[in-house]
Motif scaffolding. Structure first.
Motif, PDB file in Angstrom:
ATOM      1  N   THR A  48       0.843  -1.185   0.000  1.00 52.86           N
ATOM      2  CA  THR A  48       0.000   0.000   0.000  1.00 52.86           C
ATOM      3  C   THR A  48       0.880   1.237   0.000  1.00 52.86           C
ATOM      4  O   THR A  48       1.925   1.258   0.663  1.00 52.86           O
ATOM      5  CB  THR A  48      -0.929   0.011   1.225  1.00 52.86           C
ATOM      6  N   GLN A  49       0.472   2.237  -0.759  1.00 50.07           N
ATOM      7  CA  GLN A  49       1.249   3.473  -0.865  1.00 50.07           C
ATOM      8  C   GLN A  49       0.276   4.646  -0.904  1.00 50.07           C
ATOM      9  O   GLN A  49      -0.538   4.753  -1.822  1.00 50.07           O
ATOM     10  CB  GLN A  49       2.119   3.453  -2.137  1.00 50.07           C
ATOM     11  N   ASN A  50       0.364   5.488   0.142  1.00 47.98           N
ATOM     12  CA  ASN A  50      -0.498   6.669   0.218  1.00 47.98           C
ATOM     13  C   ASN A  50      -1.974   6.316   0.076  1.00 47.98           C
ATOM     14  O   ASN A  50      -2.739   6.982  -0.631  1.00 47.98           O
ATOM     15  CB  ASN A  50      -0.100   7.690  -0.857  1.00 47.98           C
ATOM     16  N   GLY A  51      -2.383   5.258   0.739  1.00 50.90           N
ATOM     17  CA  GLY A  51      -3.798   4.888   0.764  1.00 50.90           C
ATOM     18  C   GLY A  51      -4.249   4.013  -0.378  1.00 50.90           C
ATOM     19  O   GLY A  51      -5.411   3.605  -0.416  1.00 50.90           O
ATOM     20  N   THR A  52      -3.380   3.694  -1.335  1.00 51.25           N
ATOM     21  CA  THR A  52      -3.739   2.843  -2.461  1.00 51.25           C
ATOM     22  C   THR A  52      -3.022   1.507  -2.328  1.00 51.25           C
ATOM     23  O   THR A  52      -1.790   1.467  -2.195  1.00 51.25           O
ATOM     24  CB  THR A  52      -3.358   3.498  -3.794  1.00 51.25           C
ATOM     25  N   GLY A  53      -3.788   0.422  -2.368  1.00 50.07           N
ATOM     26  CA  GLY A  53      -3.194  -0.888  -2.150  1.00 50.07           C
ATOM     27  C   GLY A  53      -3.281  -1.783  -3.360  1.00 50.07           C
ATOM     28  O   GLY A  53      -4.192  -1.672  -4.186  1.00 50.07           O
ATOM     29  N   THR A  54      -2.316  -2.685  -3.485  1.00 53.31           N
ATOM     30  CA  THR A  54      -2.291  -3.686  -4.548  1.00 53.31           C
ATOM     31  C   THR A  54      -1.832  -5.003  -3.937  1.00 53.31           C
ATOM     32  O   THR A  54      -1.264  -5.046  -2.848  1.00 53.31           O
ATOM     33  CB  THR A  54      -1.338  -3.294  -5.690  1.00 53.31           C
ATOM     34  N   GLY A  55      -2.052  -6.080  -4.674  1.00 53.36           N
ATOM     35  CA  GLY A  55      -1.623  -7.387  -4.207  1.00 53.36           C
ATOM     36  C   GLY A  55      -1.593  -8.379  -5.341  1.00 53.36           C
ATOM     37  O   GLY A  55      -2.233  -8.182  -6.382  1.00 53.36           O
ATOM     38  N   CYS A  56      -0.827  -9.444  -5.167  1.00 56.42           N
ATOM     39  CA  CYS A  56      -0.763 -10.471  -6.192  1.00 56.42           C
ATOM     40  C   CYS A  56      -0.376 -11.800  -5.551  1.00 56.42           C
ATOM     41  O   CYS A  56       0.208 -11.845  -4.467  1.00 56.42           O
ATOM     42  CB  CYS A  56       0.234 -10.107  -7.296  1.00 56.42           C
ATOM     43  N   VAL A  57      -0.710 -12.886  -6.229  1.00 58.32           N
ATOM     44  CA  VAL A  57      -0.377 -14.239  -5.818  1.00 58.32           C
ATOM     45  C   VAL A  57       0.253 -14.955  -6.995  1.00 58.32           C
ATOM     46  O   VAL A  57      -0.264 -14.859  -8.133  1.00 58.32           O
ATOM     47  CB  VAL A  57      -1.625 -15.008  -5.334  1.00 58.32           C
ATOM     48  N   ASP A  58       1.383 -15.647  -6.766  1.00 56.14           N
ATOM     49  CA  ASP A  58       2.091 -16.338  -7.840  1.00 56.14           C
ATOM     50  C   ASP A  58       2.355 -17.778  -7.441  1.00 56.14           C
ATOM     51  O   ASP A  58       2.681 -18.068  -6.280  1.00 56.14           O
ATOM     52  CB  ASP A  58       3.425 -15.646  -8.142  1.00 56.14           C
ATOM     53  N   VAL A  59       2.233 -18.656  -8.420  1.00 58.12           N
ATOM     54  CA  VAL A  59       2.547 -20.072  -8.243  1.00 58.12           C
ATOM     55  C   VAL A  59       3.426 -20.490  -9.417  1.00 58.12           C
ATOM     56  O   VAL A  59       3.101 -20.210 -10.579  1.00 58.12           O
ATOM     57  CB  VAL A  59       1.278 -20.946  -8.205  1.00 58.12           C
ATOM     58  N   SER A  60       4.563 -21.138  -9.109  1.00 54.13           N
ATOM     59  CA  SER A  60       5.467 -21.568 -10.168  1.00 54.13           C
ATOM     60  C   SER A  60       6.007 -22.953  -9.838  1.00 54.13           C
ATOM     61  O   SER A  60       6.085 -23.353  -8.677  1.00 54.13           O
ATOM     62  CB  SER A  60       6.631 -20.587 -10.331  1.00 54.13           C
ATOM     63  N   VAL A  61       6.382 -23.686 -10.871  1.00 52.52           N
ATOM     64  CA  VAL A  61       6.956 -25.026 -10.733  1.00 52.52           C
ATOM     65  C   VAL A  61       8.272 -25.045 -11.495  1.00 52.52           C
ATOM     66  O   VAL A  61       8.318 -24.716 -12.687  1.00 52.52           O
ATOM     67  CB  VAL A  61       6.009 -26.116 -11.277  1.00 52.52           C
ATOM     68  N   ARG A  62       9.331 -25.425 -10.791  1.00 54.51           N
ATOM     69  CA  ARG A  62      10.657 -25.508 -11.399  1.00 54.51           C
ATOM     70  C   ARG A  62      11.052 -26.978 -11.545  1.00 54.51           C
ATOM     71  O   ARG A  62      10.923 -27.757 -10.600  1.00 54.51           O
ATOM     72  CB  ARG A  62      11.703 -24.788 -10.554  1.00 54.51           C
ATOM     73  N   ARG A  63      11.556 -27.319 -12.731  1.00 58.69           N
ATOM     74  CA  ARG A  63      12.000 -28.694 -12.988  1.00 58.69           C
ATOM     75  C   ARG A  63      13.489 -28.694 -13.314  1.00 58.69           C
ATOM     76  O   ARG A  63      13.938 -27.953 -14.196  1.00 58.69           O
ATOM     77  CB  ARG A  63      11.216 -29.320 -14.147  1.00 58.69           C
ATOM     78  N   LEU A  64      14.219 -29.531 -12.613  1.00 60.20           N
ATOM     79  CA  LEU A  64      15.642 -29.683 -12.871  1.00 60.20           C
ATOM     80  C   LEU A  64      15.824 -30.634 -14.044  1.00 60.20           C
ATOM     81  O   LEU A  64      15.547 -31.830 -13.946  1.00 60.20           O
ATOM     82  CB  LEU A  64      16.342 -30.232 -11.622  1.00 60.20           C
TER      83      LEU A  64
END
Length: 534
Positions: free
Chosen positions: A193-209
């Motif tokens: 949040t910055q000066n009363g304005t908020g944001t958000g996110c969710v991330d899902v990732s899969v790494r394969r060797l």
């Protein structure tokens, strides 16, 4: 006996004393023949099959296993070198199988410390998941504002209290969940949040060797529109590697693509060069050279792109003995210029505290305080002024030093001292228990030696050799000295602090007699009343 109970050092097993063979000292060290001979002697005395009584058999198994362990360590040159340098704790450290057998004792100690740190870091990694960071932006420009309010105010109000406010807050967390030996899923989230304005996110990732040379990662995010990411890493040669990241963000105004590619090569033992190209809405080309040694870390970067081009130079000096780092950096470009300086100090085993001052145009003066605790990072940027003012620069530099000195004196040092005292108490209790265990072990060993004692003594008597009548271990107490120290008489009034325990070791010493000779490798043993000199 190894260890010092008063200094909080753990008492460890002494295999040389157990085998009665010389340790690696100035005159000589035990030979393979002496080690094998001691192993055979102890095996004959402590082999469980030689004892019928169930209690004696159980005691014999303990000492027989100790005999095998001592022989396993001392007969192996590599394990023996580690044991001589570090004791039994060095043998318990993971990773020794990769250590070269030709290393010197100092190199072995350094390797042990490195492996121990890596082991602690792995344990800490397991304890501190999830990873995360917290950033709190503080606006304190009212403390150094040059200007008064433009609006009229009550003249009776003579005091003006500055306003300090939290202008922004950002929290990120991530968790890594291994799916298989080659696949790992990462879940992360961010709120800001910055000066009363908020944001958000969710991330899902899969790494394969894919192999020992590369991996690939696919991810999906939701927040400011759906986001798809693809990342890859590949080792090209022994000194060169590359990675690529592609991001597609779907917004109400269309798709925003972003592509970042990096090529890196090792220039020498301590220097790595990076060439990075970024394409999309913000396009740029940058070159970075990083040099890292045991005492310093330096980095130079230059970037040409849209919307900004700049160059930067940073240097960190590592004070290893003080567990401190001094940092300084300069960055200038189309956005303006900024200079930053500060220090980082290790405050506990897994915690670092850092403070830095950033002075720039047009950014003004900002004090940054950062605390790293394991994999958690807490950052507090405090904006002091929108312009470069001597007063704000001075207070930003001096205030953290004064606060740290006070906090260290009143809070950190007492806590550390209390923790050390608790550790010493625990260590003393553990050593006390180990000493009691060793005493019981010694008493059992004497009982198990009786058959060998009878045989050796009979052989020595038959050939008129060395027969030990009485043998004591310890320092006999002078009764006169005790009387002087105590209340004037020896006996019940004598101070127990000065009464050293004397142990009868006649049986143990007679078992060590070979060919009418007794060789001891500890100067603290006292033998008396022998038919022949020891």
């Amino acid at each position: 006996m190894e260890g010092d109970d008063e200094n909080g050092v753990l008492i460890e097993e002494d295999y040389y004393t157990f085998f009665n063979i010389p340790r690696d000292v100035s005159y000589r060290s035990a030979t393979n023949e002496e080690i094998n001979s001691a192993y055979r002697r102890n095996s004959r005395m402590y082999h469980p099959d030689k004892h019928v009584d169930p209690d004696r058999k159980k005691e014999a198994e303990i000492l027989f296993n100790k005999t095998k362990k001592a022989y396993e360590v001392l007969s192996n040159p590599h394990q023996r070198a580690i044991y001589d340098s570090l004791g039994t704790r060095g043998l318990e450290t993971e990773g020794w199988e990769v250590v070269q057998r030709t290393k010197t004792p100092q190199e072995i100690r350094e390797e042990y410390e490195r492996l121990a740190r890596e082991r602690d870091e792995r344990k800490l990694q397991q304890r501190t998941n999830p990873k995360g960071s917290v950033t709190v932006n503080v606006n304190a420009t009212d403390l150094f504002s040059r200007y008064k309010d433009d609006f009229d105010y009550d003249e009776s109000e003579n005091l003006h209290f500055p306003t300090i406010e939290v202008s922004g807050l950002s929290i990120t967390q991530s968790i890594e969940a291994p799916l298989t030996l080659r696949n790992t899923m990462t879940m992360s989230g961010q709120l800001s949040t910055q000066n009363g304005t908020g944001t958000g996110c969710v991330d899902v990732s899969v790494r394969r060797l894919l192999s020992d040379k590369g991996w690939m990662e696919l991810g999906f995010g939701a927040g400011n529109g759906p986001t798809f990411t693809f990342k890859g890493f590949r080792t090209l040669t022994k000194r060169t590697f590359s990675n690529v990241a592609t991001i597609l963000q779907f917004t109400p105004h269309g798709i925003r693509p972003d592509l970042v590619t990096t090529l890196a090569t090792q220039l020498d033992k301590h220097t790595v060069g990076y060439l990075t190209w970024r394409g999309g809405i913000h396009s740029s080309m940058s070159t970075t050279i990083v040099r890292d040694t045991a005492t310093s870390h330096a980095a130079f970067a230059i970037q040409f792109g849209i919307p900004h081009s700049f160059f930067s130079l940073s240097y960190t000096h590592k004070l290893q003995e003080m567990e401190m780092k001094l940092r300084g950096s300069v960055k200038a470009g189309t956005f303006g210029a900024i200079m930053e300086y500060g220090a980082e100090k290790k405050v506990s085993q897994h915690s670092w505290l850092a403070a830095s001052v950033a002075v720039g145009i047009p950014s003004g003066v900002t004090l940054k305080i950062k605390l790293n605790r394991a994999n958690q990072t807490y950052t507090f940027p405090v904006r002091l002024s929108d312009e470069i003012m001597p007063s704000s620069v001075f207070y930003a530099t001096v205030t953290p030093v004064i606060i740290w000195a006070v906090v260290k004196k009143l809070i950190v040092d007492p806590i550390v001292h209390e923790q050390k005292e608790r550790d010493k108490v625990k260590q003393r209790e553990l050593n006390k228990a180990r000493m009691a265990e060793k005493k019981r072990e010694a008493e059992s060993a004497v009982q198990l030696m009786r058959a060998t004692f009878a045989r050796v003594r009979s052989d020595e008597e038959a050939k008129r050799g060395l027969v030990i009548i009485k043998a004591l271990y310890g320092r006999p107490v002078n009764i006169t000295d005790v009387s002087r120290r105590g209340s004037g008489s020896a006996g019940s009034n004598a101070d127990p602090e000065y009464m050293d325990e004397v142990i009868d070791v006649m049986i143990a010493l007679q078992c060590l007699v070979k060919d009418s000779k007794l060789v001891l490798h500890e100067a603290s043993k006292v033998c008396t009343n022998c038919k022949d000199s020891c």
